[in-house]
Write a protein that holds these residues in place. Structure first.
Motif, mmCIF file in Angstrom:
data_model
loop_
_atom_site.group_PDB
_atom_site.id
_atom_site.type_symbol
_atom_site.label_atom_id
_atom_site.label_comp_id
_atom_site.label_asym_id
_atom_site.label_seq_id
_atom_site.Cartn_x
_atom_site.Cartn_y
_atom_site.Cartn_z
ATOM 1 N N ARG A 238 0.841 -1.211 0.000
ATOM 2 C CA ARG A 238 0.000 0.000 0.000
ATOM 3 C C ARG A 238 0.867 1.249 0.000
ATOM 4 O O ARG A 238 1.795 1.380 0.795
ATOM 5 N N ALA A 239 0.571 2.147 -0.908
ATOM 6 C CA ALA A 239 1.326 3.392 -1.004
ATOM 7 C C ALA A 239 1.189 4.180 0.294
ATOM 8 O O ALA A 239 0.111 4.322 0.851
ATOM 9 N N ALA A 240 2.315 4.671 0.785
ATOM 10 C CA ALA A 240 2.393 5.526 1.974
ATOM 11 C C ALA A 240 2.101 4.793 3.273
ATOM 12 O O ALA A 240 1.989 5.420 4.320
ATOM 13 N N ALA A 241 1.978 3.472 3.251
ATOM 14 C CA ALA A 241 1.723 2.742 4.499
ATOM 15 C C ALA A 241 2.899 2.892 5.454
ATOM 16 O O ALA A 241 2.718 3.113 6.655
ATOM 17 N N ALA A 242 4.122 2.777 4.930
ATOM 18 C CA ALA A 242 5.304 2.915 5.781
ATOM 19 C C ALA A 242 5.417 4.331 6.332
ATOM 20 O O ALA A 242 5.798 4.526 7.495
ATOM 21 N N ASP A 243 5.075 5.328 5.510
ATOM 22 C CA ASP A 243 5.117 6.719 5.988
ATOM 23 C C ASP A 243 4.116 6.932 7.115
ATOM 24 O O ASP A 243 4.397 7.616 8.101
ATOM 25 N N GLN A 244 2.937 6.357 6.961
ATOM 26 C CA GLN A 244 1.905 6.495 7.993
ATOM 27 C C GLN A 244 2.367 5.873 9.300
ATOM 28 O O GLN A 244 2.228 6.468 10.378
ATOM 29 N N LEU A 245 2.943 4.677 9.208
ATOM 30 C CA LEU A 245 3.403 4.004 10.423
ATOM 31 C C LEU A 245 4.558 4.771 11.066
ATOM 32 O O LEU A 245 4.617 4.907 12.298
ATOM 33 N N GLN A 246 5.471 5.288 10.238
ATOM 34 C CA GLN A 246 6.600 6.035 10.783
ATOM 35 C C GLN A 246 6.133 7.316 11.475
ATOM 36 O O GLN A 246 6.711 7.723 12.484
ATOM 37 N N THR A 247 5.112 7.948 10.951
ATOM 38 C CA THR A 247 4.569 9.151 11.597
ATOM 39 C C THR A 247 4.064 8.823 12.998
ATOM 40 O O THR A 247 4.301 9.576 13.950
ATOM 41 N N TRP A 248 3.361 7.701 13.124
ATOM 42 C CA TRP A 248 2.903 7.271 14.451
ATOM 43 C C TRP A 248 4.097 7.061 15.380
ATOM 44 O O TRP A 248 4.073 7.477 16.548
ATOM 45 N N GLY A 249 5.140 6.411 14.869
ATOM 46 C CA GLY A 249 6.306 6.145 15.700
ATOM 47 C C GLY A 249 7.053 7.398 16.098
ATOM 48 O O GLY A 249 7.496 7.539 17.248
ATOM 49 N N ASP A 250 7.183 8.334 15.154
ATOM 50 C CA ASP A 250 7.933 9.561 15.432
ATOM 51 C C ASP A 250 7.295 10.379 16.552
ATOM 52 O O ASP A 250 7.985 11.083 17.282
ATOM 53 N N ARG A 251 5.994 10.301 16.682
ATOM 54 C CA ARG A 251 5.303 11.095 17.699
ATOM 55 C C ARG A 251 5.644 10.649 19.119
ATOM 56 O O ARG A 251 5.522 11.434 20.055
ATOM 57 N N VAL A 252 6.040 9.389 19.257
ATOM 58 C CA VAL A 252 6.316 8.870 20.607
ATOM 59 C C VAL A 252 7.744 8.359 20.756
ATOM 60 O O VAL A 252 8.086 7.763 21.773
ATOM 61 N N GLY A 253 8.565 8.584 19.734
ATOM 62 C CA GLY A 253 9.963 8.185 19.833
ATOM 63 C C GLY A 253 10.235 6.733 19.518
ATOM 64 O O GLY A 253 11.282 6.205 19.896
ATOM 65 N N ALA A 254 9.329 6.058 18.823
ATOM 66 C CA ALA A 254 9.540 4.666 18.424
ATOM 67 C C ALA A 254 10.097 4.637 16.999
ATOM 68 O O ALA A 254 9.514 5.223 16.090
ATOM 69 N N GLU A 255 11.210 3.957 16.808
ATOM 70 C CA GLU A 255 11.819 3.871 15.485
ATOM 71 C C GLU A 255 11.043 2.895 14.607
ATOM 72 O O GLU A 255 10.395 1.966 15.107
ATOM 73 N N THR A 256 11.148 3.117 13.294
ATOM 74 C CA THR A 256 10.448 2.285 12.321
ATOM 75 C C THR A 256 11.446 1.670 11.360
ATOM 76 O O THR A 256 12.253 2.386 10.760
ATOM 77 N N VAL A 257 11.399 0.363 11.208
ATOM 78 C CA VAL A 257 12.216 -0.338 10.222
ATOM 79 C C VAL A 257 11.375 -0.485 8.959
ATOM 80 O O VAL A 257 10.272 -1.040 8.994
ATOM 81 N N ARG A 258 11.891 0.002 7.842
ATOM 82 C CA ARG A 258 11.142 0.006 6.592
ATOM 83 C C ARG A 258 12.083 -0.212 5.420
ATOM 84 O O ARG A 258 13.306 -0.093 5.555
#
Length: 399
Positions: A238-258
């Protein structure tokens, strides 16, 4: 005299004097041709304006020059300041969330309880009234078999007690609804780190159920409880799925592997995320997977592959199926197929505040034999709560 001045001008230009020399030359020519003033009077020539010509190497390469009388304000000439870093959110702990969100649950579910209580407390509780009670439960997505079972049990209890008192009937209905919800089911989320390995949570579901949002909200809840979280963006379709998940992580300091490549192997992303979680000493790794139709066999089989690849490094502690509470029987069909492909350990029921058909909680648990562990009750980032059967039944009955 004029011929001498012209010759001198040519020499000045040829010698590199340029425009400044010619200006001085023509001023001298005007002075020489002007009529003499009166005797004893000296006419003062205004001083010539100072002219500075930039050397060739200092001139702008574009060939454009800034007019000398243009003043650039300091606030425009300075480089724009970088925006201040957004402070990290501080999510509240997960404990007691459902009680705090009870008002939203009551607004959507109390209509069901009101209908049931009105029918049970009526003067004529005949066969037709019991049929209406059963129809009400089926309409609320409880399912035919659970509805028939609850009505049969409640009918017997009311007859034995010989009561029509609203409070007593309500107590009987509450006990029967709790029994249908399975209060003894283990609804614990296994998200605690064990040994030198993180807990791994695999989140699955179809598109449009709020799966990626549920991953982000779950990460917030765990961080609010003091845990460290790493997100794995294995939804590579899905287009932008990784961006959406990373945005959630960035708000609370959780890193995202993508993956930087769209359409990358999701199993590879999941494997890397778990590996990073082990190396960094993370408590919980949450892996978001691609939404897929339950009728697509190839994509469904891929879920099994992702789980097998992850388990080469660490066991998968939770496989959470995200269902939309508003989809009714279609959601039950989805649950049935997903349960055949992978071992579902719990259900996240989203949008429960947007439907009066709370019977889906009972139906889906009976369908696949696993408990509802989390429910979504709004659009806010912290509107995901652990499911509590007693709080749910009280909201249905308006207590």
């Amino acid at each position: 005299m004029e011929e001498a001045l012209i010759i001198a001008g040519i020499v000045i230009v040829a010698g590199g004097g340029g425009g400044a020399g010619l200006v001085a030359l023509f001023r001298a020519r005007r002075r020489s041709s002007a009529p003499p003033g009166p005797t004893g009077t000296t006419t003062a020539e205004p001083p010539a304006a100072s002219t500075t010509t930039a050397p060739p190497e200092a001139r702008p390469a574009t060939g454009t020059t800034t007019p000398p009388d243009l003043i650039v304000p300091d606030d425009l000439a300075a480089e724009p300041a970088a925006p201040p870093a957004r402070p990290l959110d501080q999510p509240p702990p997960s404990a007691g969330r459902l009680a705090r969100l009870r008002g939203r649950l009551a607004r959507s579910q109390s209509a069901l309880g009101s209908v049931l209580l009105n029918l049970l407390s009526g003067a004529n509780l005949d066969d037709q009234a019991w049929e209406e009670i059963e129809d009400t439960l089926i309409t609320a997505d409880m399912g035919v078999a659970p509805a028939q079972q609850l009505v049969a049990q409640l009918r017997t209890e009311v007859k034995v007690a010989g009561t029509r008192d609203p409070a007593e009937v309500k107590a009987l209905l509450r006990a029967d609804l709790l029994a249908q919800l399975g209060p003894d089911l283990d609804r614990t989320l296994h998200t605690q780190r064990h040994g030198n390995r993180p807990a791994v949570v695999l989140v699955v579901g179809v598109n449009g159920t709020g799966k990626t949002t549920a991953c982000g909200r779950l990460a917030r809840a765990l961080i609010g409880d003091g845990q460290t979280v790493l997100l794995g963006a294995a939804d590579t379709f899905r287009a932008a799925a990784a961006d959406q998940l990373q945005t959630w992580g960035d708000r609370v300091g959780a890193e995202t592997v993508r993956s930087d490549r769209e359409g990358a192997d999701p199993a590879s992303v999941a494997f890397t995320a778990v590996n990073e979680g082990i190396d960094r000493g993370i408590d919980t790794v949450i892996v978001d997977t691609a939404g897929r139709l339950h009728t697509k066999t190839g994509l469904m089989d891929e879920l099994g592959k992702i789980k097998r690849v992850i388990e080469k490094q660490a066991p998968v502690d939770e496989v959470l199926l995200v269902l939309d509470a508003t989809t009714g029987q279609n959601g039950l069909r989805q649950a049935r197929v997903f349960a055949e492909v992978t071992d579902i350990t719990g259900i996240i029921l989203t949008k429960l505040d947007g439907t009066a058909k709370g019977g889906i909680v009972i139906a889906v648990q009976r369908e696949i034999g696993v408990p509802v562990k989390l429910v979504g009750l709004g659009e806010g980032p912290d509107d995901l709560a652990p499911f509590d059967p007693e709080v749910f039944v009280d909201a249905v009955l308006g207590d």
